[in-house]
Design a protein around this motif. Structure first.
Motif, mmCIF file in Angstrom:
data_model
loop_
_atom_site.group_PDB
_atom_site.id
_atom_site.type_symbol
_atom_site.label_atom_id
_atom_site.label_comp_id
_atom_site.label_asym_id
_atom_site.label_seq_id
_atom_site.Cartn_x
_atom_site.Cartn_y
_atom_site.Cartn_z
ATOM 1 N N THR A 135 0.939 -1.247 -0.058
ATOM 2 C CA THR A 135 0.234 0.037 0.069
ATOM 3 C C THR A 135 1.220 1.313 0.265
ATOM 4 O O THR A 135 1.895 1.393 0.776
ATOM 5 C CB THR A 135 -0.665 0.077 1.139
ATOM 6 N N ASP A 136 0.429 1.889 -0.543
ATOM 7 C CA ASP A 136 0.497 3.621 -0.026
ATOM 8 C C ASP A 136 -0.376 4.225 -0.616
ATOM 9 O O ASP A 136 -1.489 3.842 -1.041
ATOM 10 C CB ASP A 136 1.760 4.054 -1.412
ATOM 11 N N PRO A 137 0.361 5.815 -0.372
ATOM 12 C CA PRO A 137 -0.926 6.688 -0.422
ATOM 13 C C PRO A 137 -1.849 6.582 -1.639
ATOM 14 O O PRO A 137 -3.082 6.951 -1.078
ATOM 15 C CB PRO A 137 -0.685 7.955 -0.367
ATOM 16 N N ALA A 138 -1.712 6.586 -3.068
ATOM 17 C CA ALA A 138 -2.528 6.576 -3.901
ATOM 18 C C ALA A 138 -2.962 4.783 -4.591
ATOM 19 O O ALA A 138 -4.471 5.136 -4.787
ATOM 20 C CB ALA A 138 -2.041 7.408 -5.163
ATOM 21 N N ARG A 139 -2.507 4.135 -3.977
ATOM 22 C CA ARG A 139 -2.994 2.535 -3.937
ATOM 23 C C ARG A 139 -2.779 1.505 -3.402
ATOM 24 O O ARG A 139 -1.680 1.686 -2.796
ATOM 25 C CB ARG A 139 -2.709 2.266 -6.211
ATOM 26 N N THR A 140 -3.715 0.683 -4.220
ATOM 27 C CA THR A 140 -2.522 -0.201 -3.474
ATOM 28 C C THR A 140 -2.029 -1.586 -4.314
ATOM 29 O O THR A 140 -3.227 -1.442 -5.474
ATOM 30 C CB THR A 140 -3.721 -0.622 -2.668
ATOM 31 N N THR A 141 -1.470 -2.318 -4.542
ATOM 32 C CA THR A 141 -0.973 -2.959 -5.681
ATOM 33 C C THR A 141 -0.858 -5.260 -4.870
ATOM 34 O O THR A 141 -0.407 -5.072 -3.523
ATOM 35 C CB THR A 141 0.644 -3.249 -5.799
ATOM 36 N N TYR A 142 -1.597 -5.435 -5.698
ATOM 37 C CA TYR A 142 -1.344 -6.751 -4.760
ATOM 38 C C TYR A 142 -1.132 -7.853 -6.116
ATOM 39 O O TYR A 142 -0.766 -7.797 -7.405
ATOM 40 C CB TYR A 142 -2.883 -7.465 -4.895
ATOM 41 N N ARG A 143 -0.360 -9.003 -5.616
ATOM 42 C CA ARG A 143 -0.210 -9.912 -7.045
ATOM 43 C C ARG A 143 -0.804 -10.819 -7.622
ATOM 44 O O ARG A 143 -0.557 -11.277 -6.036
ATOM 45 C CB ARG A 143 1.900 -10.674 -6.137
ATOM 46 N N VAL A 144 -0.595 -11.793 -8.427
ATOM 47 C CA VAL A 144 -1.657 -12.014 -8.663
ATOM 48 C C VAL A 144 -0.870 -13.127 -9.077
ATOM 49 O O VAL A 144 -0.035 -13.199 -10.286
ATOM 50 C CB VAL A 144 -2.214 -11.472 -10.457
ATOM 51 N N SER A 145 -1.879 -14.485 -8.440
ATOM 52 C CA SER A 145 -1.032 -16.278 -8.967
ATOM 53 C C SER A 145 -2.400 -17.061 -9.231
ATOM 54 O O SER A 145 -3.314 -16.730 -8.409
ATOM 55 C CB SER A 145 -0.465 -16.080 -8.035
ATOM 56 N N ALA A 146 -1.786 -17.219 -10.309
ATOM 57 C CA ALA A 146 -3.066 -19.412 -10.764
ATOM 58 C C ALA A 146 -3.577 -19.854 -9.283
ATOM 59 O O ALA A 146 -2.418 -19.850 -8.707
ATOM 60 C CB ALA A 146 -2.752 -19.486 -12.093
#
Length: 145
Positions: free
Chosen positions: A116-127
């Motif tokens: 998480t940072d102030p403008a967005r949240t990033t997730y790793r996508v996996s199968a």
């Protein structure tokens, strides 16, 4: 900025068949608007676009991420390396959000730990790895048929 699901609607969703604002994306896990394709709930057949997305996500050499912005907008993407033979690549490539959301709702892809940072949240996508059916179960089905 509040999530798009909490914004007031200007037209009835049944009348238009799409979200109130053009370009508005419902949050993860939201129910799709009428007239839209519903997410799959099982191991049914995949569309061509969904199978392409699942092939890219399943490749361990291609890390895929989903970025969720403050307004709830999601973008699934991966880095395409530079191909020395064709000279193409070396850029980020976006995946179709509707197909990725359908795969996520069906449980075929999962999201990793958030960054998480102030403008967005990033997730790793996996199968999701599906276990092969037991040989005995396959034989029992063959006998029943």
């Amino acid at each position: 900025m509040p999530p798009t699901a909490l914004l007031p609607q200007t037209a009835a969703p049944r009348a238009t068949g799409r979200p109130a604002r053009l370009g508005a994306v419902p949050p993860l896990g939201a129910v799709p608007a009428p007239g839209r394709r519903r997410p799959r709930t099982g191991g049914g057949p995949l569309s061509t676009a969904e199978s392409d997305v699942l092939r890219i996500v399943s490749d361990t050499r291609t890390p895929v991420f989903v970025t969720v912005r403050e307004g709830g907008r999601r973008r699934y993407s991966y880095w395409r390396p530079l191909d020395s033979a064709t000279g193409k690549g070396g850029c980020y490539v976006a995946l179709p959000t509707a197909e990725c959301d359908a795969l996520h709702a069906a449980g075929r892809i999962t999201l990793g730990d958030p960054v998480t940072d102030p403008a967005r949240t990033t997730y790793r996508v996996s199968a999701v790895r599906t276990a092969a059916p037991h040989l005995r179960a396959v034989r029992d089905r063959e006998r029943a048929a």
